[in-house]
Write a protein that holds these residues in place. Structure first.
Motif, PDB file in Angstrom:
ATOM      1  N   GLU A 236       0.839  -1.197   0.000  1.00  0.00           N
ATOM      2  CA  GLU A 236       0.000   0.000   0.000  1.00  0.00           C
ATOM      3  C   GLU A 236       0.881   1.256   0.000  1.00  0.00           C
ATOM      4  OE1 GLU A 236      -3.658  -0.156   2.478  1.00  0.00           O
ATOM      5  OE2 GLU A 236      -2.665  -1.880   3.411  1.00  0.00           O
ATOM      6  N   PRO A 237       0.354   2.351  -0.560  1.00  0.00           N
ATOM      7  CA  PRO A 237       1.154   3.588  -0.617  1.00  0.00           C
ATOM      8  C   PRO A 237       1.395   4.157   0.784  1.00  0.00           C
ATOM      9  CG  PRO A 237      -1.094   4.032  -1.313  1.00  0.00           C
ATOM     10  CD  PRO A 237      -0.989   2.543  -1.177  1.00  0.00           C
ATOM     11  N   SER A 238       2.530   4.885   0.888  1.00  0.00           N
ATOM     12  CA  SER A 238       2.920   5.504   2.155  1.00  0.00           C
ATOM     13  C   SER A 238       3.014   7.018   1.982  1.00  0.00           C
ATOM     14  CB  SER A 238       4.284   4.955   2.626  1.00  0.00           C
ATOM     15  OG  SER A 238       4.238   3.552   2.777  1.00  0.00           O
ATOM     16  N   ASN A 239       2.931   7.710   3.121  1.00  0.00           N
ATOM     17  CA  ASN A 239       3.112   9.167   3.085  1.00  0.00           C
ATOM     18  C   ASN A 239       4.508   9.495   2.541  1.00  0.00           C
ATOM     19  OD1 ASN A 239       0.598   9.381   4.239  1.00  0.00           O
ATOM     20  ND2 ASN A 239       1.376   9.703   6.322  1.00  0.00           N
ATOM     21  N   GLY A 240       4.585  10.602   1.817  1.00  0.00           N
ATOM     22  CA  GLY A 240       5.877  10.998   1.267  1.00  0.00           C
ATOM     23  C   GLY A 240       5.868  12.450   0.836  1.00  0.00           C
TER      24      GLY A 240
ATOM     25  N   LEU B 130       4.223   6.579  -5.932  1.00  0.00           N
ATOM     26  CA  LEU B 130       3.367   5.977  -4.917  1.00  0.00           C
ATOM     27  C   LEU B 130       3.202   4.510  -5.276  1.00  0.00           C
ATOM     28  CD1 LEU B 130       0.687   8.803  -4.636  1.00  0.00           C
ATOM     29  CD2 LEU B 130       2.554   8.350  -3.063  1.00  0.00           C
ATOM     30  N   ARG B 131       3.462   3.605  -4.326  1.00  0.00           N
ATOM     31  CA  ARG B 131       3.509   2.178  -4.621  1.00  0.00           C
ATOM     32  C   ARG B 131       2.205   1.493  -4.215  1.00  0.00           C
ATOM     33  NH1 ARG B 131       8.499   0.623  -5.957  1.00  0.00           N
ATOM     34  NH2 ARG B 131       8.078  -1.569  -5.469  1.00  0.00           N
ATOM     35  N   CYS B 132       1.770   0.559  -5.093  1.00  0.00           N
ATOM     36  CA  CYS B 132       0.567  -0.232  -4.814  1.00  0.00           C
ATOM     37  C   CYS B 132       0.689  -1.563  -5.545  1.00  0.00           C
ATOM     38  CB  CYS B 132      -0.688   0.512  -5.264  1.00  0.00           C
ATOM     39  SG  CYS B 132      -2.224  -0.418  -4.978  1.00  0.00           S
ATOM     40  N   ALA B 133       0.517  -2.679  -4.796  1.00  0.00           N
ATOM     41  CA  ALA B 133       0.527  -4.021  -5.392  1.00  0.00           C
ATOM     42  C   ALA B 133      -0.668  -4.805  -4.841  1.00  0.00           C
ATOM     43  CB  ALA B 133       1.839  -4.729  -5.079  1.00  0.00           C
ATOM     44  N   VAL B 134      -1.359  -5.523  -5.716  1.00  0.00           N
ATOM     45  CA  VAL B 134      -2.572  -6.264  -5.322  1.00  0.00           C
ATOM     46  C   VAL B 134      -2.429  -7.725  -5.765  1.00  0.00           C
ATOM     47  CG1 VAL B 134      -3.999  -4.214  -5.500  1.00  0.00           C
ATOM     48  CG2 VAL B 134      -3.712  -5.673  -7.491  1.00  0.00           C
ATOM     49  N   ARG B 135      -3.372  -8.512  -5.257  1.00  0.00           N
ATOM     50  CA  ARG B 135      -3.390  -9.917  -5.657  1.00  0.00           C
ATOM     51  C   ARG B 135      -3.855 -10.023  -7.110  1.00  0.00           C
ATOM     52  NH1 ARG B 135      -2.789 -12.734  -0.991  1.00  0.00           N
ATOM     53  NH2 ARG B 135      -3.329 -11.617   0.938  1.00  0.00           N
TER      54      ARG B 135
ATOM     55  N   ASP C  54      -0.280  17.896  -4.613  1.00  0.00           N
ATOM     56  CA  ASP C  54      -0.258  17.851  -3.159  1.00  0.00           C
ATOM     57  C   ASP C  54      -1.633  17.390  -2.653  1.00  0.00           C
ATOM     58  OD1 ASP C  54       1.421  19.075  -0.700  1.00  0.00           O
ATOM     59  OD2 ASP C  54      -0.721  19.421  -0.394  1.00  0.00           O
ATOM     60  N   GLY C  55      -1.653  16.401  -1.765  1.00  0.00           N
ATOM     61  CA  GLY C  55      -2.927  15.950  -1.208  1.00  0.00           C
ATOM     62  C   GLY C  55      -2.908  14.479  -0.842  1.00  0.00           C
ATOM     63  N   VAL C  56      -4.114  13.936  -0.635  1.00  0.00           N
ATOM     64  CA  VAL C  56      -4.276  12.547  -0.199  1.00  0.00           C
ATOM     65  C   VAL C  56      -4.528  11.667  -1.417  1.00  0.00           C
ATOM     66  CG1 VAL C  56      -5.651  10.958   1.204  1.00  0.00           C
ATOM     67  CG2 VAL C  56      -5.145  13.258   2.045  1.00  0.00           C
TER      68      VAL C  56
ATOM     69  N   ARG D 103      -4.849   2.160   2.370  1.00  0.00           N
ATOM     70  CA  ARG D 103      -4.783   3.230   3.368  1.00  0.00           C
ATOM     71  C   ARG D 103      -4.424   4.533   2.642  1.00  0.00           C
ATOM     72  NH1 ARG D 103       0.024   0.349   4.996  1.00  0.00           N
ATOM     73  NH2 ARG D 103       1.881   1.385   4.131  1.00  0.00           N
ATOM     74  N   PRO D 104      -4.972   5.671   3.058  1.00  0.00           N
ATOM     75  CA  PRO D 104      -4.660   6.950   2.404  1.00  0.00           C
ATOM     76  C   PRO D 104      -3.172   7.297   2.580  1.00  0.00           C
ATOM     77  CG  PRO D 104      -6.611   7.137   3.793  1.00  0.00           C
ATOM     78  CD  PRO D 104      -5.977   5.819   4.140  1.00  0.00           C
ATOM     79  N   ALA D 105      -2.625   7.915   1.554  1.00  0.00           N
ATOM     80  CA  ALA D 105      -1.220   8.349   1.608  1.00  0.00           C
ATOM     81  C   ALA D 105      -1.176   9.840   1.299  1.00  0.00           C
ATOM     82  CB  ALA D 105      -0.367   7.575   0.608  1.00  0.00           C
ATOM     83  N   LEU D 106      -0.517  10.596   2.172  1.00  0.00           N
ATOM     84  CA  LEU D 106      -0.406  12.044   1.984  1.00  0.00           C
ATOM     85  C   LEU D 106       0.891  12.345   1.232  1.00  0.00           C
ATOM     86  CD1 LEU D 106      -1.355  14.943   2.538  1.00  0.00           C
ATOM     87  CD2 LEU D 106      -0.072  14.854   4.694  1.00  0.00           C
ATOM     88  N   LEU D 107       0.742  12.965   0.058  1.00  0.00           N
ATOM     89  CA  LEU D 107       1.903  13.407  -0.717  1.00  0.00           C
ATOM     90  C   LEU D 107       2.037  14.925  -0.536  1.00  0.00           C
ATOM     91  CD1 LEU D 107       4.177  12.782  -2.723  1.00  0.00           C
ATOM     92  CD2 LEU D 107       2.564  13.312  -4.568  1.00  0.00           C
TER      93      LEU D 107
END
Length: 529
Positions: A21-25, A35-40, A88-90, A105-109
């Motif tokens: 899931e993406p992380s704040n950065g 922003l990283r995201c991997a799913v099944r 800039d934002g979520v 989960r939301p990630a704030l950039l």
């Protein structure tokens, strides 16, 4: 058993689809973010910004967004190119399939913006130049930064005491900030010429943005001094180069020369101070001594808006040598021609005797004629006649004026004897060479000696050729000719000769062309392509 199976099926449906899931950065404006995201496997993915889905990427509405990674591994990372404030934002990665949609989960950039170039402000009463000992306040401000910038003010490399500092919202965008600090300055004489420097930094990194100005502090100069006169006793015709200097002062003092109270036109200038040293103001006057300068007083006065100043002066005595010697007539003569020149001296006391010299040998000449000069002294004149010989070209023809007990004064000119060049020759292909049509042939013509320098011209079968690049090196003058061979060049004579001189030295070459369409016109010899 049925209950256990139902629980297992329910567990499968509830299993989260996200492997990563993406992380704040954060990202610096204009740089790249990911922003990283991997799913099944088997799950569709979309990205949302601020709760709004972006749709398929890349797309016309979002050309800076790219999906990167290996979809076979369920990787759907979002890469943002050339980040802007609008990024800039979520952010959220949303995955959906037959069992509905799930959100990461939301990630704030956070988009960070380096500060712009700061600005120094000198409030009313603090304008340059400053007066020594004054208590002043200086401000520095910088906007367009995120997060708010840190400001640092120094004078001569030393930090200044801070009076106040505050951060406000930038008017261009509510996400940006403007920082302003106020410092106290107490300028001293040593502060003159130092640099007032303001730098801005923030967490966006990179080199600090900077601005600066050079400080000027008012103080008076020292009295001026005159230099360059070894003795007040000078000879008529001497060139006096007198230098008036005044150290210190800001603004720099103006320097003014006078001759027996009459102003002399002479510029003045000031060197900028370094390392806290005072400025050095200078003014130079150049005078040729005349008979009327005997007993005159030369003075230099300094004037400054900061006060101070003063005067220095010298009085000169003049001795009578001629102010100048002049050779009258043109020093140019044709080879073997006759040249007559005259020599005249300015008034002198006693009268001078004139002698003529050429290349170190004295020439026979008529008697020196002496006539009284208005205002005192005498004017001397002498004539000389000589034959123009090539060997004398460029030699100095000198007229010397001798005065017993005082020395001599002289004038000289360079004798110019016009003559043709010694030789003209060509550089090019061998004489028996044969060329194909379309071949490029380079001919280079040289001429040695001659005065004035010979002007080389090219002709083809007696007609001028406009092309050709002139060259010069020492006593040799050259002119290059580039030829693209045509059938008409077969048997053509290319000649190089000195322009404007009939019957002068020249050089030529004849071209031989291999003519494919008319073999009977072909020439034999080595073939050059």
């Amino acid at each position: 058993m049925e209950l256990l199976l139902a629980l297992l099926l329910a567990g499968v449906k509830a299993a989260p689809p996200f492997l990563e899931e993406p992380s704040n950065g954060s990202v610096v404006l204009g740089k790249e973010a990911e922003l990283r995201c991997a799913v099944r496997g088997g799950v569709a993915v979309q990205w949302a910004r601020g709760g709004l889905l972006l749709g398929a990427l890349p797309g016309p509405a979002h050309p800076r967004y790219r999906l990167v990674g290996d979809p076979r591994k369920g990787e759907h990372h979002l890469r943002i190119m050339a980040a802007r404030l609008e990024d800039d934002g979520v952010w959220q990665c949303q995955a959906g399939g037959g069992n509905g949609t799930a959100g990461s989960r939301p990630a704030l950039l956070t988009v960070m913006v380096p500060p712009a170039r700061p600005e120094l402000e000198l409030p009313e009463g603090a304008e340059l130049p400053w007066r020594e000992g004054a208590e002043l306040e200086v401000r520095c401000r910088v906007g367009g930064a995120r997060p708010a910038a840190n400001l640092r003010l120094t004078l001569g490399g030393e930090p200044l005491p801070e009076v106040s500092s505050h951060v406000t919202e930038d008017g261009s965008d509510p996400r940006l900030s403007t920082t302003q600090i106020t410092v106290r300055v107490s300028p001293r004489r040593g502060s003159h010429g130092q640099t007032l420097h303001c730098s801005a930094t923030n967490e966006a990194g990179g080199d600090p943005t900077e601005t600066h100005l050079t400080v000027s502090v008012l103080f008076p100069p020292e009295p001026p001094t005159i230099e360059g006169l070894e003795s007040p006793n000078v000879r008529l015709g001497d060139t006096l180069r007198l230098l008036c200097m005044a150290r210190g002062g800001n603004p720099a003092p103006s320097l003014h020369w006078e001759k027996d109270g009459v102003p002399l036109l002479s510029p003045w200038f000031s060197d900028s101070p370094r390392g806290g040293a005072a400025a050095l103001s200078r003014s130079r006057v150049v005078l040729t001594v005349t008979r009327m300068d005997d007993g005159v007083t030369l003075s230099c006065r300094s004037r400054s808006a900061a006060g101070g100043g003063g005067t220095d002066s010298v009085t000169i005595r003049v001795y009578y040598l001629p102010a100048e010697v002049t050779i009258l007539g043109s020093p140019t003569v044709a080879e073997n021609g006759t040249l007559s020149l005259a020599c005249s001296s300015a008034p002198s006391n006693p009268p001078v005797r004139l002698r003529w010299w050429l290349g170190g040998r004295e020439l026979p000449h008529g008697d020196t004629a002496v006539t009284p000069a208005e205002g005192g002294g005498s004017v001397s004149m002498s004539n000389v006649t000589l034959i123009g010989h090539r060997r004398d070209h460029g030699r100095a023809l000198l007229c010397e004026a001798l005065s017993p007990g005082l020395g001599s004064r002289s004038a000289s000119v360079l004798l110019g004897v016009t003559h043709p060049p010694q030789e003209v020759w060509l550089e090019g292909p061998p004489p028996n060479a044969t060329f194909r049509v379309g071949a490029r042939v380079r001919l280079l013509c040289h001429a040695r000696g001659g005065h004035p320098a010979p002007r080389l011209v090219w002709t083809r079968d007696g007609r001028p050729v406009k092309d050709g690049t002139p060259q010069s090196g020492g006593a040799v003058v050259s002119r290059e000719l580039q030829i693209v061979v045509t059938p008409n060049d077969n048997g053509a004579v290319y000649r190089c000769e000195v322009g404007g001189q009939r019957g002068g030295p020249s050089a030529h070459t004849r071209l031989s062309v291999l003519c494919v369409t008319s073999p009977s016109q072909c020439r034999t010899g080595p073939l050059l392509l």
